[in-house]
Design a protein around this motif. Structure first.
Motif, PDB file in Angstrom:
ATOM      1  N   ALA A  52       0.674  -2.896  10.481  1.00 16.38           N
ATOM      2  CA  ALA A  52       0.891  -4.233   9.911  1.00 16.38           C
ATOM      3  C   ALA A  52       2.106  -4.271   8.995  1.00 16.38           C
ATOM      4  O   ALA A  52       2.633  -5.347   8.704  1.00 16.38           O
ATOM      5  CB  ALA A  52      -0.360  -4.681   9.150  1.00 16.38           C
ATOM      6  N   ARG A  82       0.850  -1.179   0.000  1.00 16.63           N
ATOM      7  CA  ARG A  82       0.000   0.000   0.000  1.00 16.63           C
ATOM      8  C   ARG A  82       0.897   1.245   0.000  1.00 16.63           C
ATOM      9  O   ARG A  82       2.065   1.190   0.389  1.00 16.63           O
ATOM     10  CB  ARG A  82      -0.908   0.065   1.242  1.00 16.63           C
ATOM     11  CG  ARG A  82      -1.897  -1.067   1.397  1.00 16.63           C
ATOM     12  CD  ARG A  82      -3.043  -0.947   0.422  1.00 16.63           C
ATOM     13  NE  ARG A  82      -4.078  -1.939   0.692  1.00 16.63           N
ATOM     14  CZ  ARG A  82      -4.084  -3.176   0.227  1.00 16.63           C
ATOM     15  NH1 ARG A  82      -3.072  -3.594  -0.543  1.00 16.63           N
ATOM     16  NH2 ARG A  82      -5.067  -4.017   0.513  1.00 16.63           N
ATOM     17  N   VAL A 140       3.442  -0.385   4.137  1.00 19.84           N
ATOM     18  CA  VAL A 140       2.801   0.838   3.667  1.00 19.84           C
ATOM     19  C   VAL A 140       3.863   1.922   3.514  1.00 19.84           C
ATOM     20  O   VAL A 140       4.595   2.220   4.462  1.00 19.84           O
ATOM     21  CB  VAL A 140       1.710   1.320   4.643  1.00 19.84           C
ATOM     22  CG1 VAL A 140       1.114   2.639   4.157  1.00 19.84           C
ATOM     23  CG2 VAL A 140       0.626   0.270   4.783  1.00 19.84           C
ATOM     24  N   TRP A 189      -5.005   7.016  -1.012  1.00 18.42           N
ATOM     25  CA  TRP A 189      -4.724   5.702  -0.439  1.00 18.42           C
ATOM     26  C   TRP A 189      -4.679   4.730  -1.600  1.00 18.42           C
ATOM     27  O   TRP A 189      -5.663   4.567  -2.334  1.00 18.42           O
ATOM     28  CB  TRP A 189      -5.807   5.360   0.566  1.00 18.42           C
ATOM     29  CG  TRP A 189      -5.718   4.065   1.309  1.00 18.42           C
ATOM     30  CD1 TRP A 189      -6.731   3.166   1.481  1.00 18.42           C
ATOM     31  CD2 TRP A 189      -4.603   3.521   2.028  1.00 18.42           C
ATOM     32  NE1 TRP A 189      -6.316   2.100   2.241  1.00 18.42           N
ATOM     33  CE2 TRP A 189      -5.010   2.292   2.599  1.00 18.42           C
ATOM     34  CE3 TRP A 189      -3.284   3.949   2.242  1.00 18.42           C
ATOM     35  CZ2 TRP A 189      -4.159   1.499   3.355  1.00 18.42           C
ATOM     36  CZ3 TRP A 189      -2.431   3.155   2.997  1.00 18.42           C
ATOM     37  CH2 TRP A 189      -2.858   1.953   3.550  1.00 18.42           C
ATOM     38  N   ARG A 210      -3.486   1.040  -3.572  1.00 26.28           N
ATOM     39  CA  ARG A 210      -3.120  -0.379  -3.526  1.00 26.28           C
ATOM     40  C   ARG A 210      -1.996  -0.629  -4.517  1.00 26.28           C
ATOM     41  O   ARG A 210      -2.077  -0.231  -5.688  1.00 26.28           O
ATOM     42  CB  ARG A 210      -4.311  -1.262  -3.888  1.00 26.28           C
ATOM     43  CG  ARG A 210      -3.968  -2.745  -3.869  1.00 26.28           C
ATOM     44  CD  ARG A 210      -5.164  -3.632  -4.103  1.00 26.28           C
ATOM     45  NE  ARG A 210      -4.755  -5.045  -4.069  1.00 26.28           N
ATOM     46  CZ  ARG A 210      -5.601  -6.062  -4.142  1.00 26.28           C
ATOM     47  NH1 ARG A 210      -6.895  -5.843  -4.263  1.00 26.28           N
ATOM     48  NH2 ARG A 210      -5.139  -7.296  -4.100  1.00 26.28           N
ATOM     49  N   HIS A 232     -10.812   3.887   6.048  1.00 23.15           N
ATOM     50  CA  HIS A 232      -9.834   2.989   5.414  1.00 23.15           C
ATOM     51  C   HIS A 232      -8.882   2.289   6.380  1.00 23.15           C
ATOM     52  O   HIS A 232      -8.099   1.431   5.944  1.00 23.15           O
ATOM     53  CB  HIS A 232      -9.020   3.792   4.380  1.00 23.15           C
ATOM     54  CG  HIS A 232      -9.850   4.309   3.247  1.00 23.15           C
ATOM     55  ND1 HIS A 232     -10.349   3.487   2.270  1.00 23.15           N
ATOM     56  CD2 HIS A 232     -10.287   5.567   2.953  1.00 23.15           C
ATOM     57  CE1 HIS A 232     -11.050   4.208   1.403  1.00 23.15           C
ATOM     58  NE2 HIS A 232     -11.025   5.465   1.793  1.00 23.15           N
ATOM     59  N   ARG A 233      -8.927   2.663   7.678  1.00 20.32           N
ATOM     60  CA  ARG A 233      -8.079   2.007   8.688  1.00 20.32           C
ATOM     61  C   ARG A 233      -6.606   2.049   8.306  1.00 20.32           C
ATOM     62  O   ARG A 233      -5.883   1.047   8.358  1.00 20.32           O
ATOM     63  CB  ARG A 233      -8.519   0.548   8.903  1.00 20.32           C
ATOM     64  CG  ARG A 233      -9.993   0.381   9.220  1.00 20.32           C
ATOM     65  CD  ARG A 233     -10.349   1.013  10.537  1.00 20.32           C
ATOM     66  NE  ARG A 233     -11.745   0.786  10.899  1.00 20.32           N
ATOM     67  CZ  ARG A 233     -12.342   1.345  11.936  1.00 20.32           C
ATOM     68  NH1 ARG A 233     -11.661   2.171  12.711  1.00 20.32           N
ATOM     69  NH2 ARG A 233     -13.611   1.104  12.203  1.00 20.32           N
ATOM     70  N   ILE A 234      -6.153   3.218   7.905  1.00 19.88           N
ATOM     71  CA  ILE A 234      -4.790   3.348   7.381  1.00 19.88           C
ATOM     72  C   ILE A 234      -3.757   3.174   8.490  1.00 19.88           C
ATOM     73  O   ILE A 234      -2.717   2.531   8.292  1.00 19.88           O
ATOM     74  CB  ILE A 234      -4.630   4.702   6.666  1.00 19.88           C
ATOM     75  CG1 ILE A 234      -5.606   4.765   5.483  1.00 19.88           C
ATOM     76  CG2 ILE A 234      -3.188   4.910   6.197  1.00 19.88           C
ATOM     77  CD1 ILE A 234      -5.716   6.128   4.842  1.00 19.88           C
ATOM     78  N   GLN A 242      -3.996   1.356  11.091  1.00 13.89           N
ATOM     79  CA  GLN A 242      -3.926  -0.080  11.362  1.00 13.89           C
ATOM     80  C   GLN A 242      -3.096  -0.792  10.294  1.00 13.89           C
ATOM     81  O   GLN A 242      -2.279  -1.667  10.603  1.00 13.89           O
ATOM     82  CB  GLN A 242      -5.343  -0.650  11.397  1.00 13.89           C
ATOM     83  CG  GLN A 242      -5.418  -2.133  11.697  1.00 13.89           C
ATOM     84  CD  GLN A 242      -6.858  -2.603  11.810  1.00 13.89           C
ATOM     85  OE1 GLN A 242      -7.735  -1.880  12.246  1.00 13.89           O
ATOM     86  NE2 GLN A 242      -7.097  -3.845  11.388  1.00 13.89           N
ATOM     87  N   GLU A 243      -3.276  -0.398   9.034  1.00  9.68           N
ATOM     88  CA  GLU A 243      -2.485  -0.978   7.945  1.00  9.68           C
ATOM     89  C   GLU A 243      -1.004  -0.648   8.119  1.00  9.68           C
ATOM     90  O   GLU A 243      -0.131  -1.479   7.841  1.00  9.68           O
ATOM     91  CB  GLU A 243      -2.993  -0.456   6.601  1.00  9.68           C
ATOM     92  CG  GLU A 243      -4.384  -0.917   6.229  1.00  9.68           C
ATOM     93  CD  GLU A 243      -4.396  -2.281   5.576  1.00  9.68           C
ATOM     94  OE1 GLU A 243      -3.323  -2.910   5.490  1.00  9.68           O
ATOM     95  OE2 GLU A 243      -5.474  -2.719   5.152  1.00  9.68           O
TER      96      GLU A 243
END
Length: 356
Positions: free
Chosen positions: A242, A163, A245, A178, A180, A234-236, A238-239
């Motif tokens: 992980a 991302r 990004v 944002w 992908r 979009h819970r960025i 949180q991404e």
């Protein structure tokens, strides 16, 4: 992408192996090579690139132009473009038109952004602008701005990125995309947000306040609040936790931060574009800028007197992004709409020549 820009003003936009390889001497277009032009008529600047294709998916810049025009000056208060601002923009467009007339340019893609989207007299001004340039100018929506920025910055992505969060701090607005990046196809937008706050709008409303700690922090919190809802969808954050990004920034603000962090004696696109700036270094650069004062900002070779009013408002927007999305580093991109327009036009021509 292989480019060579004629110098833009200080603070325009070092990694281990920068994806952009500047050409040591001014290139000449090969015989029969088509020439493309891309023009970005923004709220604060008018910028032009003239280029020819170079290798698969790249181009060589043959000529460029950049001038601060402050087209959006007073727009937030009156809702209209002022006569003085339109005259400045018209003069810049005439200069661009003269550059285009000196070369056999086959494709001209010219776009206008936030100021012309918002102004009540925008349509009338666009007719003047097109006459001055000698070519059509298209007013593009905010989402297309984000798409073009994404296209220009995509070569800076790496295989491990799944991302990307890309921001563009403009004169009249700020776009965040944002993206992908882990599919077999080209990077694609998941979502985008545009807020009507940029370096010009904030300068006119809170420029003086941004020189005080209290005023600066107030602007940061206001801008951050506008991005929180986008993050909620979009819970960025949180991404980001992980992993995988990449945070990317394209604007005079982020390239100025890089120039300060790298302690450049003068702004260098080759040193800045593609540089991965550690957040600790970015934070120190931001604090350095805030402590300079107006005279120090004006005297700095990476800023200059023409940009002194816009630096801290842009830094406040950057600080809000930094607060909402705390990444470990940021990829600095000295590229944007013009490069995206060129890449898109060249790709379309290749498709047409293949007949598909």
């Amino acid at each position: 992408m292989q480019t060579r820009n004629a110098p833009d003003p200080p603070g325009g936009r070092r990694g281990e192996a920068p994806p952009v390889s500047p050409i040591a001497s001014p290139p000449q277009a090969s015989a029969g090579a088509p020439l493309y032009a891309a023009l970005d008529l923004g709220t604060n600047n008018c910028r032009l690139l003239v280029a020819s294709p170079s290798g698969p998916g790249g181009f060589r810049v043959l000529d460029s132009f950049s001038r601060i025009i402050r087209l959006g000056e007073g727009l937030s208060a009156t809702g209209a473009l002022s006569d003085a601002a339109m005259n400045r923009a018209e003069a810049a467009l005439e200069a661009c038109g003269q550059k285009l007339a000196r070369r056999p340019v086959q494709v001209v893609n010219a776009v206008a952004t936030e100021a012309c989207r918002r102004a009540s007299n925008g349509p009338g001004f666009m007719r003047r602008a097109e006459r001055a340039l000698g070519a059509p100018i298209r007013v593009i929506p905010a989402r297309e701005e984000a798409e073009l920025a994404m296209e220009s910055c995509a070569p800076l992505l790496r295989e491990e990125d799944r991302r990307a969060l890309l921001f563009d701090i403009g004169g009249g607005s700020t776009e965040v995309a944002w993206v992908r990046t882990d599919g077999p196809e080209a990077p694609r937008l998941i979502g985008t947000i545009s807020i009507p706050l940029g370096v010009v709008t904030l300068m006119e409303r809170d420029g003086a306040a941004c020189f005080s700690e209290e005023g600066f922090d107030r602007v940061v919190q206001e801008v951050a609040a506008k991005f929180e809802a986008f993050d909620g969808v979009h819970r960025i954050r949180q991404e980001m936790r992980a992993g995988g990004v990449r945070l990317m920034g394209t604007s005079g603000t982020v390239t100025t931060l890089a120039g300060i962090a790298l302690d450049l004696p003068r702004y260098s696109r080759a040193a800045v574009d593609g540089h991965e700036l550690e957040m600790g270094c970015a934070d120190k650069a931001l604090e350095t800028l805030r402590l300079m004062g107006r005279a120090g900002l004006a005297a700095h070779p990476c800023i200059g007197p023409e940009r002194v009013d816009f630096v801290l408002p842009g830094c406040a927007i950057y600080a809000a992004i930094r607060q909402v999305w705390p990444a470990a580093r940021i990829t600095v991109c000295d590229r944007g709409l013009r490069e995206g327009l060129l890449l898109r036009a060249m790709r379309a021509r290749r498709r047409n020549r293949r007949g598909g």
